[in-house]
Design a protein around this motif. Structure first.
Motif, PDB file in Angstrom:
ATOM      1  N   HIS A 178       0.915  -1.228  -0.066  1.00 47.50           N
ATOM      2  CA  HIS A 178      -0.014  -0.097  -0.125  1.00 47.50           C
ATOM      3  C   HIS A 178       0.680   1.287  -0.020  1.00 47.50           C
ATOM      4  O   HIS A 178       0.703   2.226  -0.629  1.00 47.50           O
ATOM      5  CB  HIS A 178      -0.789  -0.040   1.006  1.00 47.50           C
ATOM      6  N   ALA A 179       1.860   1.272   0.764  1.00 48.49           N
ATOM      7  CA  ALA A 179       2.765   2.400   0.813  1.00 48.49           C
ATOM      8  C   ALA A 179       3.384   2.578  -0.394  1.00 48.49           C
ATOM      9  O   ALA A 179       3.793   3.703  -1.005  1.00 48.49           O
ATOM     10  CB  ALA A 179       3.946   2.212   1.853  1.00 48.49           C
ATOM     11  N   MET A 180       3.963   1.516  -1.214  1.00 45.57           N
ATOM     12  CA  MET A 180       4.471   1.615  -2.437  1.00 45.57           C
ATOM     13  C   MET A 180       3.316   2.200  -3.560  1.00 45.57           C
ATOM     14  O   MET A 180       3.679   3.224  -4.403  1.00 45.57           O
ATOM     15  CB  MET A 180       4.967   0.431  -3.049  1.00 45.57           C
ATOM     16  N   ALA A 181       2.333   1.720  -3.462  1.00 42.01           N
ATOM     17  CA  ALA A 181       1.038   1.967  -4.359  1.00 42.01           C
ATOM     18  C   ALA A 181       0.517   3.159  -4.420  1.00 42.01           C
ATOM     19  O   ALA A 181       0.478   3.747  -5.508  1.00 42.01           O
ATOM     20  CB  ALA A 181       0.009   1.019  -4.306  1.00 42.01           C
ATOM     21  N   ARG A 182       0.732   3.968  -3.133  1.00 42.37           N
ATOM     22  CA  ARG A 182       0.110   5.138  -3.142  1.00 42.37           C
ATOM     23  C   ARG A 182       0.990   6.392  -3.595  1.00 42.37           C
ATOM     24  O   ARG A 182       0.687   7.567  -3.555  1.00 42.37           O
ATOM     25  CB  ARG A 182      -0.329   5.443  -1.403  1.00 42.37           C
ATOM     26  N   ASP A 183       2.214   5.982  -3.881  1.00 45.63           N
ATOM     27  CA  ASP A 183       3.249   7.012  -4.399  1.00 45.63           C
ATOM     28  C   ASP A 183       2.941   7.137  -5.835  1.00 45.63           C
ATOM     29  O   ASP A 183       3.287   6.262  -6.568  1.00 45.63           O
ATOM     30  CB  ASP A 183       4.554   6.311  -4.035  1.00 45.63           C
ATOM     31  N   ARG A 184       2.898   8.180  -6.424  1.00 45.50           N
ATOM     32  CA  ARG A 184       2.503   8.541  -7.846  1.00 45.50           C
ATOM     33  C   ARG A 184       3.530   8.079  -8.717  1.00 45.50           C
ATOM     34  O   ARG A 184       3.681   7.578  -9.758  1.00 45.50           O
ATOM     35  CB  ARG A 184       2.115   9.918  -7.964  1.00 45.50           C
ATOM     36  N   ASN A 185       4.890   8.194  -7.975  1.00 39.25           N
ATOM     37  CA  ASN A 185       6.097   8.039  -8.651  1.00 39.25           C
ATOM     38  C   ASN A 185       6.284   6.609  -9.238  1.00 39.25           C
ATOM     39  O   ASN A 185       6.980   6.111 -10.121  1.00 39.25           O
ATOM     40  CB  ASN A 185       7.322   8.478  -8.062  1.00 39.25           C
ATOM     41  N   THR A 186       5.700   5.570  -8.421  1.00 38.53           N
ATOM     42  CA  THR A 186       5.570   4.130  -8.801  1.00 38.53           C
ATOM     43  C   THR A 186       5.214   4.033 -10.073  1.00 38.53           C
ATOM     44  O   THR A 186       5.352   3.000 -10.916  1.00 38.53           O
ATOM     45  CB  THR A 186       4.880   3.440  -7.358  1.00 38.53           C
ATOM     46  N   TRP A 187       4.268   4.742 -10.443  1.00 35.52           N
ATOM     47  CA  TRP A 187       3.415   4.432 -11.715  1.00 35.52           C
ATOM     48  C   TRP A 187       4.184   5.112 -12.937  1.00 35.52           C
ATOM     49  O   TRP A 187       3.450   4.862 -13.958  1.00 35.52           O
ATOM     50  CB  TRP A 187       2.046   4.843 -11.370  1.00 35.52           C
ATOM     51  N   SER A 188       5.186   5.799 -12.600  1.00 36.43           N
ATOM     52  CA  SER A 188       5.640   6.507 -13.726  1.00 36.43           C
ATOM     53  C   SER A 188       6.287   5.772 -14.951  1.00 36.43           C
ATOM     54  O   SER A 188       6.747   6.178 -15.787  1.00 36.43           O
ATOM     55  CB  SER A 188       6.523   7.925 -13.094  1.00 36.43           C
ATOM     56  N   ARG A 189       6.700   4.599 -14.360  1.00 31.94           N
ATOM     57  CA  ARG A 189       7.523   3.897 -15.243  1.00 31.94           C
ATOM     58  C   ARG A 189       6.980   2.587 -15.951  1.00 31.94           C
ATOM     59  O   ARG A 189       7.613   1.788 -16.399  1.00 31.94           O
ATOM     60  CB  ARG A 189       8.639   3.313 -14.077  1.00 31.94           C
ATOM     61  N   VAL A 190       5.531   2.576 -15.802  1.00 32.56           N
ATOM     62  CA  VAL A 190       4.994   1.417 -16.448  1.00 32.56           C
ATOM     63  C   VAL A 190       4.187   1.980 -17.545  1.00 32.56           C
ATOM     64  O   VAL A 190       3.509   1.219 -18.344  1.00 32.56           O
ATOM     65  CB  VAL A 190       3.891   0.847 -15.424  1.00 32.56           C
TER      66      VAL A 190
END
Length: 268
Positions: free
Chosen positions: A256-268
């Motif tokens: 959850h901590a990883m998923a809530r970070d917008r930057n996690t999704w910038s590389r997909v």
């Protein structure tokens, strides 16, 4: 200290008010249930209490926070503008409608975005009710290219990328990969649902299962189970929380901590 921001965050069924500097750094948080203000540094106690004054409902204790979990540390280091947890169900549609209310050419017709928003809100509210059972839901998770995961559910039973389809009292037939809605031409919606789940799996380095929730259909027909996509009527959303034993509580919090970070999704 001027310019402090107070940002409400709800997690585990509890509301916290975070006090942040103008640059987004956290100074403290107020736990309403515990009636405690947790300070990350004693130097700013007076400014923090001044910022929180309109929100305090009675006597509170003030002091350093308890030893934070890894998930809490991740939250504390996350800039508020990059935190997806405050997103409301249908957040992207709410923003789009606010920027461009639009007009419908024919009288007595509703903007389809508003019906889609209602569907996402109904599903989102059902998912949010699972919070007390150890589940977290993130709404309108943005993906590069303009797509988004309508709802990302994380909990003891695993991770689910939930796509919402507004059927509005029409018949829906699902024949992989196509979904037919009323008399409209069938479209390969399941390919999109699978692709979004696959991108979420890549971002989180964990298995994310795809779910299509059909809202308000007069009849839902699924002759055979589609490959890799679970299809549900809106009344069955809470069935997603029945399985357990896949993720430990610490794993749920870390994901959850990883998923809530917008930057996690910038590389997909």
């Amino acid at each position: 200290m001027d310019g402090l921001r107070v940002i409400p965050i709800r997690q585990h069924g509890r509301e916290r008010l975070y006090v942040c500097r103008p640059d987004g750094g956290n100074l403290a948080w107020y736990d309403r249930d515990a009636a405690r203000v947790n300070l990350l540094g004693a130097d700013h106690q007076e400014a923090v209490l001044t910022a929180l004054a309109p929100y305090l409902t009675g006597p509170v204790s003030v002091g350093p926070p308890p030893v934070p979990t890894p998930a809490e540390l991740a939250r504390l280091s996350l800039h508020p503008d990059d935190d997806l947890a405050p997103n409301r169900p249908g957040e992207a549609l709410l923003v789009a409608l606010d920027r461009d209310p639009g007009r419908v050419a024919l009288p007595f017709r509703t903007d389809p975005r508003r019906r889609a928003l209602g569907a996402e809100q109904a599903v989102g509210e059902a998912l949010d009710r699972m919070e007390g059972a150890g589940w977290h839901t993130l709404h309108s998770v943005p993906l590069p290219g303009g797509n988004r995961v309508h709802h990302l559910l994380i909990g003891p039973g695993g991770l689910f990328a939930v796509h919402t389809l507004d059927a509005h009292r029409q018949r829906v037939t699902v024949v992989d990969p196509r979904v037919s809605l009323g008399r409209r031409e069938p479209r390969p919606l399941l390919n999109r649902v699978r692709a979004d789940a696959s991108r979420a799996s890549y971002a989180l380095t964990a298995e994310v299962r795809a779910v299509l929730v059909v809202v308000g259909a007069s009849r839902l027909t699924v002759p055979s189970a589609p490959r890799g996509v679970r299809v549900l009527a809106d009344g069955d959303v809470e069935s997603l929380a029945r399985p357990g034993g896949v993720l430990k509580p610490a794993d749920v919090e870390a994901l959850h901590a990883m998923a809530r970070d917008r930057n996690t999704w910038s590389r997909v």
